[in-house]
Design an enzyme around this catalytic site. Structure first.
Site, PDB file in Angstrom:
ATOM      1  N   LEU A 207     -14.337  18.159 -25.193  1.00 15.93           N
ATOM      2  CA  LEU A 207     -14.020  16.783 -25.599  1.00 15.93           C
ATOM      3  C   LEU A 207     -13.615  16.003 -24.354  1.00 15.93           C
ATOM      4  O   LEU A 207     -12.717  16.432 -23.644  1.00 15.93           O
ATOM      5  CB  LEU A 207     -12.789  16.910 -26.501  1.00 15.93           C
ATOM      6  CG  LEU A 207     -12.517  15.966 -27.636  1.00 15.93           C
ATOM      7  CD1 LEU A 207     -13.700  15.920 -28.581  1.00 15.93           C
ATOM      8  CD2 LEU A 207     -11.282  16.473 -28.393  1.00 15.93           C
ATOM      9  N   HIS A 208     -14.307  14.917 -24.066  1.00 16.34           N
ATOM     10  CA  HIS A 208     -13.851  14.118 -22.924  1.00 16.34           C
ATOM     11  C   HIS A 208     -14.219  12.647 -23.006  1.00 16.34           C
ATOM     12  O   HIS A 208     -13.808  11.854 -22.160  1.00 16.34           O
ATOM     13  CB  HIS A 208     -14.383  14.699 -21.613  1.00 16.34           C
ATOM     14  CG  HIS A 208     -15.840  14.406 -21.399  1.00 16.34           C
ATOM     15  ND1 HIS A 208     -16.827  15.091 -22.045  1.00 16.34           N
ATOM     16  CD2 HIS A 208     -16.463  13.481 -20.640  1.00 16.34           C
ATOM     17  CE1 HIS A 208     -18.004  14.600 -21.683  1.00 16.34           C
ATOM     18  NE2 HIS A 208     -17.813  13.624 -20.837  1.00 16.34           N
ATOM     19  N   ARG A 209     -15.007  12.238 -24.002  1.00 15.31           N
ATOM     20  CA  ARG A 209     -15.425  10.822 -24.055  1.00 15.31           C
ATOM     21  C   ARG A 209     -14.210   9.932 -24.247  1.00 15.31           C
ATOM     22  O   ARG A 209     -13.352  10.222 -25.111  1.00 15.31           O
ATOM     23  CB  ARG A 209     -16.332  10.565 -25.255  1.00 15.31           C
ATOM     24  CG  ARG A 209     -17.621  11.271 -25.232  1.00 15.31           C
ATOM     25  CD  ARG A 209     -18.716  10.516 -24.534  1.00 15.31           C
ATOM     26  NE  ARG A 209     -19.709  11.488 -24.143  1.00 15.31           N
ATOM     27  CZ  ARG A 209     -20.405  11.464 -23.028  1.00 15.31           C
ATOM     28  NH1 ARG A 209     -20.241  10.485 -22.168  1.00 15.31           N
ATOM     29  NH2 ARG A 209     -21.274  12.387 -22.756  1.00 15.31           N
ATOM     30  N   ARG A 242      -9.424  14.600 -17.833  1.00  6.72           N
ATOM     31  CA  ARG A 242      -9.145  13.336 -18.530  1.00  6.72           C
ATOM     32  C   ARG A 242      -8.453  13.604 -19.874  1.00  6.72           C
ATOM     33  O   ARG A 242      -7.502  12.913 -20.265  1.00  6.72           O
ATOM     34  CB  ARG A 242     -10.486  12.620 -18.773  1.00  6.72           C
ATOM     35  CG  ARG A 242     -10.370  11.351 -19.534  1.00  6.72           C
ATOM     36  CD  ARG A 242     -11.733  10.756 -19.878  1.00  6.72           C
ATOM     37  NE  ARG A 242     -11.516   9.367 -20.152  1.00  6.72           N
ATOM     38  CZ  ARG A 242     -11.764   8.371 -19.308  1.00  6.72           C
ATOM     39  NH1 ARG A 242     -12.304   8.605 -18.147  1.00  6.72           N
ATOM     40  NH2 ARG A 242     -11.486   7.143 -19.624  1.00  6.72           N
ATOM     41  N   ASP A 287     -18.508  16.519 -27.475  1.00  3.06           N
ATOM     42  CA  ASP A 287     -19.024  15.166 -27.288  1.00  3.06           C
ATOM     43  C   ASP A 287     -19.808  15.066 -25.991  1.00  3.06           C
ATOM     44  O   ASP A 287     -20.091  13.981 -25.506  1.00  3.06           O
ATOM     45  CB  ASP A 287     -17.888  14.125 -27.361  1.00  3.06           C
ATOM     46  CG  ASP A 287     -16.811  14.334 -26.314  1.00  3.06           C
ATOM     47  OD1 ASP A 287     -16.996  15.149 -25.392  1.00  3.06           O
ATOM     48  OD2 ASP A 287     -15.763  13.648 -26.413  1.00  3.06           O
TER      49      ASP A 287
END
Ligand code: UD1
Length: 369
Positions: A207-209, A242, A287
């Protein structure tokens, strides 16, 4: 006649997997010289150097060391520093990859100086202008002179935007070249044993968006549902920097508490370990654009935690289903996977491990080498 030289510019993690096979193919073909330029957008060892080592990419010829920053700062630094390099050592052309800030910034520096640009992974469109990558894609393609496309939808998108047919080449997916090259090594990785996981006995989450991690309410909702699903099937979760920062800032670290949670937090993984975990997983929840593509080829079910995708072939022929960040859709998708109610997927045209050979041949032609 001297061989023309191209700069291959990369900056962020997903660029490195795309650059590696193109560099190798150019060197094998021998018609065009290639330099590696690293913008420094990603700089942590686990986000950059590890990939250079595993994928046998030589030390960059040039390092711009731009680091993190707002979109404006990061893009501007690359523009300024890469322009200086272009002026000092003008290449015959610049090759850029994917859709990150390094892609659009280096392409802009080049075209302003009249240096031609080739874009690997051109034409992909999510239709979602709120994604920073969508802006990067559209602008890069508008500037590029040679558009090297990974899936047929990309050709349609470019035609629709009025890009001249003569600039477009459907060559296939270089990410898959790297996957197929590294699969043997991944299969001998001991990462499953190290993490005490059984083949098909776990799920892999990434997950990073910004749209999933930057808003604490959305992030919390996603982590809650992942925590719940991990009671049915253990989940491992290598965490992007992030996302790690966002989790800490939102005060959500307790959701990943190692003793209380079957959602296991890990540091970002090297390429081979990630590939090994992906190929052994019962399901991937992600994602990431790259992982949508990789699971399609590995034929592993993928719940894509996005409302849209610029890679529609991964849904049409691959094993991906879009579930956004909607808990109900995520739960339903997860249940369908556990029930075996999932597509097996089909081969995707030109995702055959030879895209970079085709690119090297196209670049040689294009440069008259
Ligand atoms: C970037 C790309 C995204 C890609 C992703 C893959 C853009 C707009 N986004 O997002 O398309 O899918 O890379 O990882 O180009 N950080 C570190 N160490 C690093 C790099 C970043 O700690 O080595 C942290 C910093 O706090 C930084 C944040 O991560 O501010 C975001 O990094 P940035 O490069 O701006 O974007 P990504 O989210 O990595």
């Amino acid at each position: 006649m001297a061989r023309p030289r191209v700069d291959l510019v990369a900056g962020a993690r997903p660029n490195f997997m795309k650059l590696a096979p193109v560099l190798r193919a150019l060197r094998e073909e021998g018609r065009v010289d290639a330099c590696v330029v690293h913008t420094g957008q990603h700089y942590d060892r686990s986000m950059s150097a590890v990939f250079f080592e595993e994928l046998d990419i030589p030390e960059p010829d040039v390092h711009l060391d731009v680091g993190s920053g707002t979109h404006g700062v990061q893009t501007a630094r690359i523009l300024e520093r890469y322009e200086a390099r272009l002026l000092a050592e003008p290449p015959a052309a610049v090759v850029v990859f994917g859709d990150v800030n390094s892609t659009v910034a280096s392409a802009l520096a080049a075209v302003k100086l009249g240096v031609r640009v080739a874009h690997v992974e051109a034409g992909l469109r999510s239709g979602d202008r709120s994604m920073p990558e969508e802006t990067n894609r559209i602008l890069t393609d508008a500037m590029a002179d040679l558009l090297l496309v990974s899936e047929a939808s990309g050709v349609e998108n470019l035609r629709r935007e009025g890009i001249e047919e003569a600039k477009i080449r459907l060559v296939g997916n270089v990410m898959i070249d790297t996957l197929l090259t590294q699969l043997k090594r991944a299969r001998s990785s001991n990462v499953l044993a190290r993490l005490q996981l059984e083949q098909r006995g776990y799920g892999l989450v990434t997950l990073h968006r910004p749209s999933n991690v930057d808003d604490p309410r959305i992030l919390s909702r996603i982590l809650q549902v992942l925590g719940e699903l991990s009671q049915q099937l253990p989940l491992v979760f290598p965490i992007h920097p992030r996302t790690r920062t966002a989790i800490e800032r939102a005060g959500l670290s307790s959701l990943l508490h190692p003793e209380r949670s079957t959602l296991r937090a890990l540091e970002p993984l090297p390429y081979t370990d990630n590939l090994a975990l992906m190929s052994g997983a019962a399901v991937v929840l992600t994602d990431s654009g790259g992982m949508q593509e990789e699971t399609a080829v590995l034929r592993v079910p993928c719940l894509t935690m996005r409302p849209n995708t610029e890679r529609p072939v991964t849904v049409r022929l691959g094993t991906s289903r879009l579930v956004a960040n909607d808990p109900e859709r995520i739960r339903q998708g997860f249940q369908d996977v556990l029930d075996g109610n999932w597509t097996k997927g089909a081969p995707i045209p030109l995702w055959d491990g030879r895209a970079s050979e085709r690119i090297a041949a196209e670049l040689g032609e294009w440069l008259g080498a």
